[in-house]
Design a protein around this motif. Sequence first.
Motif, PDB file in Angstrom:
ATOM      1  N   SER A   1     -15.099  -2.318  -7.292  1.00 23.77           N
ATOM      2  CA  SER A   1     -14.905  -2.600  -5.875  1.00 23.77           C
ATOM      3  C   SER A   1     -13.467  -3.062  -5.672  1.00 23.77           C
ATOM      4  O   SER A   1     -12.769  -3.396  -6.626  1.00 23.77           O
ATOM      5  CB  SER A   1     -15.891  -3.663  -5.373  1.00 23.77           C
ATOM      6  OG  SER A   1     -15.701  -4.877  -6.066  1.00 23.77           O
ATOM      7  N   VAL A   2     -13.058  -3.077  -4.422  1.00 23.67           N
ATOM      8  CA  VAL A   2     -11.696  -3.478  -4.063  1.00 23.67           C
ATOM      9  C   VAL A   2     -11.758  -4.826  -3.354  1.00 23.67           C
ATOM     10  O   VAL A   2     -12.493  -4.993  -2.378  1.00 23.67           O
ATOM     11  CB  VAL A   2     -11.031  -2.432  -3.150  1.00 23.67           C
ATOM     12  CG1 VAL A   2      -9.628  -2.883  -2.757  1.00 23.67           C
ATOM     13  CG2 VAL A   2     -10.975  -1.079  -3.852  1.00 23.67           C
TER      14      VAL A   2
ATOM     15  N   SER B   1     -15.649   3.419  -3.778  1.00 24.79           N
ATOM     16  CA  SER B   1     -15.893   3.265  -5.217  1.00 24.79           C
ATOM     17  C   SER B   1     -17.203   3.931  -5.604  1.00 24.79           C
ATOM     18  O   SER B   1     -18.119   4.078  -4.784  1.00 24.79           O
ATOM     19  CB  SER B   1     -15.942   1.777  -5.595  1.00 24.79           C
ATOM     20  OG  SER B   1     -14.778   1.110  -5.190  1.00 24.79           O
TER      21      SER B   1
ATOM     22  N   LYS C   1     -10.292  -7.310  -0.910  1.00 25.07           N
ATOM     23  CA  LYS C   1      -9.381  -7.320   0.230  1.00 25.07           C
ATOM     24  C   LYS C   1      -9.191  -8.759   0.703  1.00 25.07           C
ATOM     25  O   LYS C   1     -10.159  -9.423   1.072  1.00 25.07           O
ATOM     26  CB  LYS C   1      -9.935  -6.458   1.365  1.00 25.07           C
ATOM     27  CG  LYS C   1      -9.992  -4.969   1.021  1.00 25.07           C
ATOM     28  CD  LYS C   1     -10.373  -4.132   2.221  1.00 25.07           C
ATOM     29  CE  LYS C   1     -10.296  -2.643   1.901  1.00 25.07           C
ATOM     30  NZ  LYS C   1     -10.635  -1.806   3.084  1.00 25.07           N
TER      31      LYS C   1
ATOM     32  N   GLU D   1       0.825  -1.207   0.000  1.00 24.74           N
ATOM     33  CA  GLU D   1       0.000   0.000   0.000  1.00 24.74           C
ATOM     34  C   GLU D   1       0.861   1.260   0.000  1.00 24.74           C
ATOM     35  O   GLU D   1       0.552   2.234  -0.695  1.00 24.74           O
ATOM     36  CB  GLU D   1      -0.920  -0.006   1.226  1.00 24.74           C
ATOM     37  CG  GLU D   1      -1.976  -1.101   1.207  1.00 24.74           C
ATOM     38  CD  GLU D   1      -2.751  -1.164   2.504  1.00 24.74           C
ATOM     39  OE1 GLU D   1      -2.428  -0.381   3.434  1.00 24.74           O
ATOM     40  OE2 GLU D   1      -3.698  -1.976   2.603  1.00 24.74           O
TER      41      GLU D   1
ATOM     42  N   TYR E   1     -15.112  -8.143  -0.715  1.00 24.03           N
ATOM     43  CA  TYR E   1     -15.134  -7.078  -1.708  1.00 24.03           C
ATOM     44  C   TYR E   1     -15.661  -5.806  -1.042  1.00 24.03           C
ATOM     45  O   TYR E   1     -16.739  -5.806  -0.438  1.00 24.03           O
ATOM     46  CB  TYR E   1     -16.024  -7.456  -2.893  1.00 24.03           C
ATOM     47  CG  TYR E   1     -15.438  -8.546  -3.757  1.00 24.03           C
ATOM     48  CD1 TYR E   1     -14.562  -8.229  -4.790  1.00 24.03           C
ATOM     49  CD2 TYR E   1     -15.757  -9.880  -3.533  1.00 24.03           C
ATOM     50  CE1 TYR E   1     -14.022  -9.234  -5.591  1.00 24.03           C
ATOM     51  CE2 TYR E   1     -15.214 -10.882  -4.326  1.00 24.03           C
ATOM     52  CZ  TYR E   1     -14.358 -10.553  -5.350  1.00 24.03           C
ATOM     53  OH  TYR E   1     -13.815 -11.543  -6.136  1.00 24.03           O
TER      54      TYR E   1
END
Length: 375
Positions: free
Chosen positions: A275-276, A291, A278, A76, A286
């Motif tokens: 969406s991200v 978003s 994780k 990150e 998700y």
Amino acid sequence: MKHAILFFALAATGLSMPKMYAQTAQDTLKPAQSKTEKQQQENYKYNKEVKIGGLQQELEDIKEAEKYELKKRISEIDAQLEKGEVTTEKAQALKEEAAKRAAQNIDNKTAIIQNQIALVQRDVNYNYQPYSGAYLNIGLGQATDNKGSFLLGLEYNAENLKPRRDRRTDFGIVLASGFGNAIGSGHNIGSVHKFWSSGYFEVGISLKTRLLKERNTYRLSYGLSYQNTMLGLKDNHYVNNGGTTELQDFPYKLKNSQFRVSNFVVPVMLEFGPSVKKEYKDYYRYDTNTSFKVGIGGYAGINTSAVQRLKYKLDGEYVVNKNRADYNVNKFVYGVQAYVGYGAISLFAKYDLNPVFENAATKLNTISFGTRLDL
């Protein structure tokens, strides 16, 4: 004579010796251990070894989990560095801080496990688990961490169960509020009902199910909602409750004239947007909190009540009449709606395809728009 006496003495000694030996052997031998006691000791030893082995494995899992989280954090930071959000010096400082934090976590967690191993080795049974049960938290703007997160509404924490690796359906709360009005038969927004005195409110539960197996681009949103539309009437009008519903002039000067309809509906929406994903040690989720999203669909349900509130002055004093009646309101309601937003906040618009009144001189359909929160 002496030989005779010696013979009897030896004979007496020989006869007594076996008896004396038997007594000595009986006194010195220990009783044999039973099979049950031996099995119990073996089971105890085995269970102790298993418990210690599990704790030692936990030590390894702690190290692997912290290394995994450190690797994610460094990735990150590298991403922030590439985007120019942080300088090289700041990125290096963040990495050192993350590594220090991971090392401290490993030291603290392993110290707990090592102490548990020492207790097991001394045959001490002690298993302390604080806050392991479920709890319900109610708050408004209550801080939940030092990153600016807060609680708005209800939070339920279930018992400490192992999370499912993949969860395709999520549960949430929907809150929406804004402006409400009615259009139709040549009437536009504000021509029949006051704009600022009309409003809309909705609260409900929402379920979102991922439609694709490996991606969260498309979600089906559905649930149950309570909708409340307040219409403020203009030109000293009120809604009559006769055979044909129509707006009529009130015999006295109205200070306030409001007509409210309440419905229970089942909304069904197609929501799409990025969406991200994780990933954690044992599961993945998700996340759409950072978003953009777009939702489009409709709803159908039943009307639960219709209430009219009139406030006017009579003989120098204000009188308030609040009447709950049929008013020929459509019992079955349905319509279309859409929203667009970012994270939990969206702008929405909805339109009732059914007229407000079944038998009316003027066909009016309610329309609402405002802000929506998905909690």
